[in-house]
Write an enzyme that holds these catalytic residues in place. Structure first.
Site, PDB file in Angstrom:
ATOM      1  N   ASP A 109      51.316  86.324  -3.368  1.00  0.00           N
ATOM      2  CA  ASP A 109      51.043  85.022  -2.751  1.00  0.00           C
ATOM      3  C   ASP A 109      49.660  85.109  -2.105  1.00  0.00           C
ATOM      4  O   ASP A 109      48.650  84.934  -2.782  1.00  0.00           O
ATOM      5  CB  ASP A 109      52.181  84.759  -1.761  1.00  0.00           C
ATOM      6  CG  ASP A 109      52.143  83.384  -1.132  1.00  0.00           C
ATOM      7  OD1 ASP A 109      51.543  82.485  -1.724  1.00  0.00           O
ATOM      8  OD2 ASP A 109      52.731  83.204  -0.052  1.00  0.00           O
ATOM      9  N   LYS A 137      50.916  83.405  -7.471  1.00  0.00           N
ATOM     10  CA  LYS A 137      50.502  82.097  -6.940  1.00  0.00           C
ATOM     11  C   LYS A 137      49.030  82.206  -6.553  1.00  0.00           C
ATOM     12  O   LYS A 137      48.717  82.398  -5.381  1.00  0.00           O
ATOM     13  CB  LYS A 137      51.293  81.811  -5.650  1.00  0.00           C
ATOM     14  CG  LYS A 137      52.648  81.222  -5.812  1.00  0.00           C
ATOM     15  CD  LYS A 137      53.075  80.637  -4.455  1.00  0.00           C
ATOM     16  CE  LYS A 137      54.448  81.008  -4.081  1.00  0.00           C
ATOM     17  NZ  LYS A 137      54.841  80.562  -2.731  1.00  0.00           N
ATOM     18  N   PHE A 158      57.315  77.082  -2.667  1.00  0.00           N
ATOM     19  CA  PHE A 158      58.244  78.135  -2.300  1.00  0.00           C
ATOM     20  C   PHE A 158      59.383  78.220  -3.313  1.00  0.00           C
ATOM     21  O   PHE A 158      60.070  77.232  -3.559  1.00  0.00           O
ATOM     22  CB  PHE A 158      58.790  77.884  -0.893  1.00  0.00           C
ATOM     23  CG  PHE A 158      59.570  79.049  -0.369  1.00  0.00           C
ATOM     24  CD1 PHE A 158      58.914  80.141   0.178  1.00  0.00           C
ATOM     25  CD2 PHE A 158      60.954  79.058  -0.432  1.00  0.00           C
ATOM     26  CE1 PHE A 158      59.631  81.228   0.655  1.00  0.00           C
ATOM     27  CE2 PHE A 158      61.677  80.142   0.037  1.00  0.00           C
ATOM     28  CZ  PHE A 158      61.017  81.226   0.586  1.00  0.00           C
ATOM     29  N   ARG A 171      68.968  85.646  -3.689  1.00  0.00           N
ATOM     30  CA  ARG A 171      68.336  86.710  -4.488  1.00  0.00           C
ATOM     31  C   ARG A 171      69.062  86.918  -5.814  1.00  0.00           C
ATOM     32  O   ARG A 171      68.485  87.391  -6.783  1.00  0.00           O
ATOM     33  CB  ARG A 171      68.345  88.038  -3.727  1.00  0.00           C
ATOM     34  CG  ARG A 171      67.453  88.076  -2.504  1.00  0.00           C
ATOM     35  CD  ARG A 171      67.315  89.523  -2.036  1.00  0.00           C
ATOM     36  NE  ARG A 171      66.830  89.638  -0.671  1.00  0.00           N
ATOM     37  CZ  ARG A 171      65.547  89.658  -0.320  1.00  0.00           C
ATOM     38  NH1 ARG A 171      64.622  89.543  -1.235  1.00  0.00           N
ATOM     39  NH2 ARG A 171      65.199  89.776   0.951  1.00  0.00           N
TER      40      ARG A 171
END
Ligand code: 5GP
Length: 188
Positions: A109, A137, A158, A171
């Site tokens: 990220d 990302k 997200f 998860r």
């Protein structure tokens, strides 16, 4: 017994961004690339806990190269992600000096976590170090980190599933999805 039944969407998930089938297909391609690049070598895959667990295990099953695995766990100080204060909470078991290292992450990220990890691992004198990340990302990047092996580039939103959590949940979803806003916004 294996079944081919369609994936049932979790009620908190608004939409699937990357399907289970697409993830598995891409992993086969990544494994072939890694097998080719590391032929004759014995790389060490370092899984970054907890998010990389599903990805690492599926990737390993597709690899033929002679490899080892080890784990590290890092956490960002609460509310301090943007400052890049990363804490090592579990270290490697083995010495990596002279070894070919592949750091396996769920997502890059800002790049702060991998920036920290790379700096930390390089002090241990590996022969080489590359990054394998399921997701990337690039729009959110603050530190120059370029995964050599990347599953999918995604927009700056997200995501959960396939190892990635929200508050330690989701998860176990076999796909990458986006949560319904009502899941993380306080009601009322
Ligand atoms: P970075 O240090 O590159 O900003 O972020 C790395 C870590 O932040 C990832 O390993 C993951 O734990 C978390 N993270 C970043 N983006 C997302 C996301 O979209 N969803 C989830 N669940 N975690 C994320």
């Amino acid at each position: 017994m294996m079944t081919n039944s369609p994936t049932v969407l979790h009620p908190d998930v608004e939409r699937v961004l990357i399907s289970e089938a697409d993830i598995q297909k891409r992993i086969v391609e990544l494994a072939a690339e890694i097998d080719r690049d590391y032929e004759g070598l014995a790389p060490v895959f370092i899984g970054i806990l907890k998010g990389s667990v599903l990805f690492l295990s599926d990737l390993l099953k597709r690899l033929s190269v002679d490899c080892r695995i080890d784990f590290m766990c890092v956490s960002s100080y609460e509310g301090d992600r943007s400052t890049g204060v990363v804490r090592l909470t579990l270290d490697l078991r083995d010495n990596i000096e002279g070894r070919d290292i592949l750091v396996v992450e769920d997502i890059v990220d800002t790049g702060l976590t991998l920036g920290y990890l790379k700096q930390n691992l390089m002090t241990r004198k590996p022969r080489s170090l590359e990054i394998v990340s399921l997701l990337d990302k690039p729009e959110a990047r603050k530190v120059l980190i370029e995964p050599k092996y990347r599953g999918f580039q995604i927009p700056n939103e997200f995501v959960v599933g396939y190892g990635l959590d929200f508050d330690e949940r989701y998860r176990n979803l076999p796909y990458i999805g986006v949560l319904k806003p009502s899941t993380y916004q306080p009601q009322g």
